[in-house]
Each structure stands twice: as C-alpha cells, then as structure tokens.
Write a protein that holds these residues in place. Structure first.
Motif, PDB file in Angstrom:
ATOM      1  N   MET A   1       0.811  -1.364  -0.153  1.00 18.79           N
ATOM      2  CA  MET A   1      -0.154  -0.147  -0.177  1.00 18.79           C
ATOM      3  C   MET A   1       0.877   1.164   0.002  1.00 18.79           C
ATOM      4  N   THR A   2       0.387   2.252  -0.774  1.00 18.65           N
ATOM      5  CA  THR A   2       1.230   3.518  -0.922  1.00 18.65           C
ATOM      6  C   THR A   2       0.560   4.594  -0.251  1.00 18.65           C
ATOM      7  N   GLN A   3       0.849   5.186   0.658  1.00 22.35           N
ATOM      8  CA  GLN A   3       0.276   6.406   1.210  1.00 22.35           C
ATOM      9  C   GLN A   3       0.025   7.635   0.304  1.00 22.35           C
ATOM     10  N   THR A   4      -1.125   8.091  -0.077  1.00 24.43           N
ATOM     11  CA  THR A   4      -1.210   8.930  -1.162  1.00 24.43           C
ATOM     12  C   THR A   4      -1.965  10.131  -0.746  1.00 24.43           C
ATOM     13  N   TYR A   5      -1.622  11.299  -1.257  1.00 24.07           N
ATOM     14  CA  TYR A   5      -2.423  12.481  -0.853  1.00 24.07           C
ATOM     15  C   TYR A   5      -2.878  13.299  -2.399  1.00 24.07           C
ATOM     16  N   THR A  59      -3.522   3.084  -1.260  1.00 26.38           N
ATOM     17  CA  THR A  59      -3.763   2.367  -2.511  1.00 26.38           C
ATOM     18  C   THR A  59      -2.684   1.557  -2.833  1.00 26.38           C
ATOM     19  N   ASP A  60      -3.323   0.337  -3.476  1.00 27.46           N
ATOM     20  CA  ASP A  60      -2.319  -0.671  -4.107  1.00 27.46           C
ATOM     21  C   ASP A  60      -1.941  -0.292  -5.366  1.00 27.46           C
ATOM     22  N   TRP A  61      -2.694   0.748  -6.162  1.00 24.21           N
ATOM     23  CA  TRP A  61      -2.394   1.097  -7.535  1.00 24.21           C
ATOM     24  C   TRP A  61      -0.873   1.400  -7.693  1.00 24.21           C
ATOM     25  N   ALA A  62      -0.257   1.165  -8.711  1.00 17.79           N
ATOM     26  CA  ALA A  62       0.868   2.020  -9.369  1.00 17.79           C
ATOM     27  C   ALA A  62       0.687   3.293  -9.741  1.00 17.79           C
ATOM     28  N   LEU A  63       1.625   4.023  -9.691  1.00 11.26           N
ATOM     29  CA  LEU A  63       1.442   5.688  -9.991  1.00 11.26           C
ATOM     30  C   LEU A  63       0.688   5.887 -11.344  1.00 11.26           C
ATOM     31  N   PRO A  64       1.301   5.224 -12.475  1.00  8.84           N
ATOM     32  CA  PRO A  64       0.522   5.514 -13.654  1.00  8.84           C
ATOM     33  C   PRO A  64      -0.934   5.087 -13.793  1.00  8.84           C
ATOM     34  N   LEU A  66      -2.969   4.709 -11.212  1.00 14.09           N
ATOM     35  CA  LEU A  66      -3.791   5.641 -10.436  1.00 14.09           C
ATOM     36  C   LEU A  66      -3.880   6.953 -11.209  1.00 14.09           C
ATOM     37  N   SER A  67      -2.836   7.332 -11.694  1.00 16.44           N
ATOM     38  CA  SER A  67      -3.154   8.838 -12.394  1.00 16.44           C
ATOM     39  C   SER A  67      -4.137   8.547 -13.729  1.00 16.44           C
ATOM     40  N   ARG A  68      -4.042   7.461 -14.343  1.00 15.84           N
ATOM     41  CA  ARG A  68      -5.087   7.206 -15.235  1.00 15.84           C
ATOM     42  C   ARG A  68      -6.513   7.096 -14.660  1.00 15.84           C
ATOM     43  N   ARG A  69      -6.494   6.317 -13.525  1.00 15.04           N
ATOM     44  CA  ARG A  69      -7.838   6.487 -12.975  1.00 15.04           C
ATOM     45  C   ARG A  69      -8.383   7.804 -12.544  1.00 15.04           C
ATOM     46  N   LEU A  70      -7.723   8.516 -12.048  1.00 17.99           N
ATOM     47  CA  LEU A  70      -8.026   9.719 -11.590  1.00 17.99           C
ATOM     48  C   LEU A  70      -8.476  10.643 -12.735  1.00 17.99           C
ATOM     49  N   ARG A  71      -7.606  10.446 -13.891  1.00 15.89           N
ATOM     50  CA  ARG A  71      -8.181  11.238 -15.069  1.00 15.89           C
ATOM     51  C   ARG A  71      -9.615  10.783 -15.455  1.00 15.89           C
ATOM     52  N   ALA A  72      -9.647   9.493 -15.345  1.00 18.30           N
ATOM     53  CA  ALA A  72     -10.834   8.801 -15.926  1.00 18.30           C
ATOM     54  C   ALA A  72     -12.124   9.485 -14.969  1.00 18.30           C
ATOM     55  N   ILE A  73     -12.063   9.613 -13.854  1.00 18.14           N
ATOM     56  CA  ILE A  73     -12.973  10.059 -12.703  1.00 18.14           C
ATOM     57  C   ILE A  73     -13.355  11.577 -13.227  1.00 18.14           C
ATOM     58  N   GLU A  74     -12.244  12.383 -13.587  1.00 21.71           N
ATOM     59  CA  GLU A  74     -12.409  13.890 -14.106  1.00 21.71           C
ATOM     60  C   GLU A  74     -13.478  13.849 -15.225  1.00 21.71           C
ATOM     61  N   VAL A  75     -12.950  12.860 -16.040  1.00 26.00           N
ATOM     62  CA  VAL A  75     -13.520  12.867 -17.547  1.00 26.00           C
ATOM     63  C   VAL A  75     -15.118  12.549 -17.256  1.00 26.00           C
ATOM     64  N   ALA A  76     -15.175  11.378 -16.278  1.00 30.72           N
ATOM     65  CA  ALA A  76     -16.539  10.876 -16.085  1.00 30.72           C
ATOM     66  C   ALA A  76     -17.654  12.000 -15.416  1.00 30.72           C
ATOM     67  N   TYR A  77     -17.011  12.871 -14.893  1.00 25.92           N
ATOM     68  CA  TYR A  77     -17.825  13.947 -14.116  1.00 25.92           C
ATOM     69  C   TYR A  77     -17.920  15.301 -14.691  1.00 25.92           C
ATOM     70  N   GLY A  78     -17.309  15.338 -16.207  1.00 29.59           N
ATOM     71  CA  GLY A  78     -17.750  16.320 -17.084  1.00 29.59           C
ATOM     72  C   GLY A  78     -16.400  17.235 -17.361  1.00 29.59           C
TER      73      GLY A  78
END
Length: 169
Positions: A1-5, A59-64, A66-78
């Motif tokens: 797990m990686t502590q992420t902010y 999180t267990d996600w690797a940085l790339p 996680l970054s992709r998933r965060l971007r997908a959340i942003e796009v999903a919300y407009g």
C-alpha cells in the motif's frame, strides 16, 4: 500500500462534485481521510469560487495506473479531456504526494502546489502534519509554519460544511 494525498478542486456544481470525488476515491484504496473543505476564490483567473480539499488514501495502484484512473474520474464527471489550466472545472484531482516518490517529470512529485497555495497546504496540514515531504526534508507542519502566512494564510479560505455522512463510511 502506498500512502497517497490528493488535492481536489471544483467550482462547477461544487457540492455534487465534491461528494462524487469522495465516493469515487474510496473505491481506489483504503483508510480514506478527508480534510476540511474550503471555499476560496479561483487562483490566477476570473472564475467562480472553488471548493478545495485534500484526501488521503492508501492504495495498491501503481502511480501510472492511479493517475489514469483519476483522470478517468475527472472526465466521467464532465471535465473536458483537453481542459486547460486556469479555467472553471467540474472536478480536478491532483496527486500531491505518492509515498516517497520524487519526480520532476510531467507528473511532478511532490506537487509544487503544496508550497504555493494555501488551499492545498492547509488541508494537507490537517491530515498529515508530521509527514516528511520527500525530497524537501521538512514535515508538512514545518512547511506550514514557515510558508503558510506568506501564501495567504486563512485570509481567503472559508471552511464549509458539506454533509458527507451518508456518502461514505
């Protein structure tokens, strides 16, 4: 797990998108922490006031990924895929700290916003004052004590109450 902010910002349908961010982020890891949510003016452009806050997550996600998933959340919300800086946005999620990762590449870590914006430093300080910032050597508390007033202090931050109790547990 990686502590992420993560730094979260929204100035379009703020209540809706702040809640959505928290709901979506709890799916990406465990030990979700949410700072106070602050209302503050847009920084660097003439736009509606923002809600800004910080979320801590392990999180267990690797940085790339996680970054992709965060971007997908942003796009999903407009958020448009070609969104520019310094414009209104439904949802902006920035990785502030990712474990001990240090990078000067396009995904800069630690993110320089920690040192430049009170709406990032204040909520980060609330969640992890004793965390040492990788590559800087100071704790979040030390940065806060040394720089917070020079980047605006609490002058333009208003804590808001957003009922989140039904949204995440």
């Amino acid at each position: 797990m990686t502590q992420t902010y993560l730094g979260i910002g929204t100035n379009i349908e703020r209540d809706k998108h702040a809640r959505a961010a928290i709901i979506e982020l709890q799916r990406l890891g465990v030990n979700l922490q949410v700072s106070t949510i602050y209302r503050c003016p847009a920084a660097g452009f003439d736009g509606a006031e923002f809600y800004n806050f910080v979320v801590g997550i392990d999180t267990d996600w690797a940085l790339p990924e996680l970054s992709r998933r965060l971007r997908a959340i942003e796009v999903a919300y407009g958020r448009p895929e070609n969104a520019m800086k310094k414009q209104d946005r439904t949802l902006d999620i920035d990785i502030l700290l990712f474990g001990e990762e240090i990078s000067k590449q396009s995904l800069q870590l630690p993110r320089c916003d920690i040192f430049k914006f009170n709406f990032v430093l204040q909520p980060l300080y609330e969640l992890c004052p004793d965390l040492v910032i990788p590559g800087d050597g100071r704790s979040v508390r030390q940065v806060w004590e040394q720089e917070f007033n020079s980047i605006g202090g609490m002058s333009n931050l208003t804590a808001i109450t957003l009922n989140l109790s039904d949204d995440y547990q």
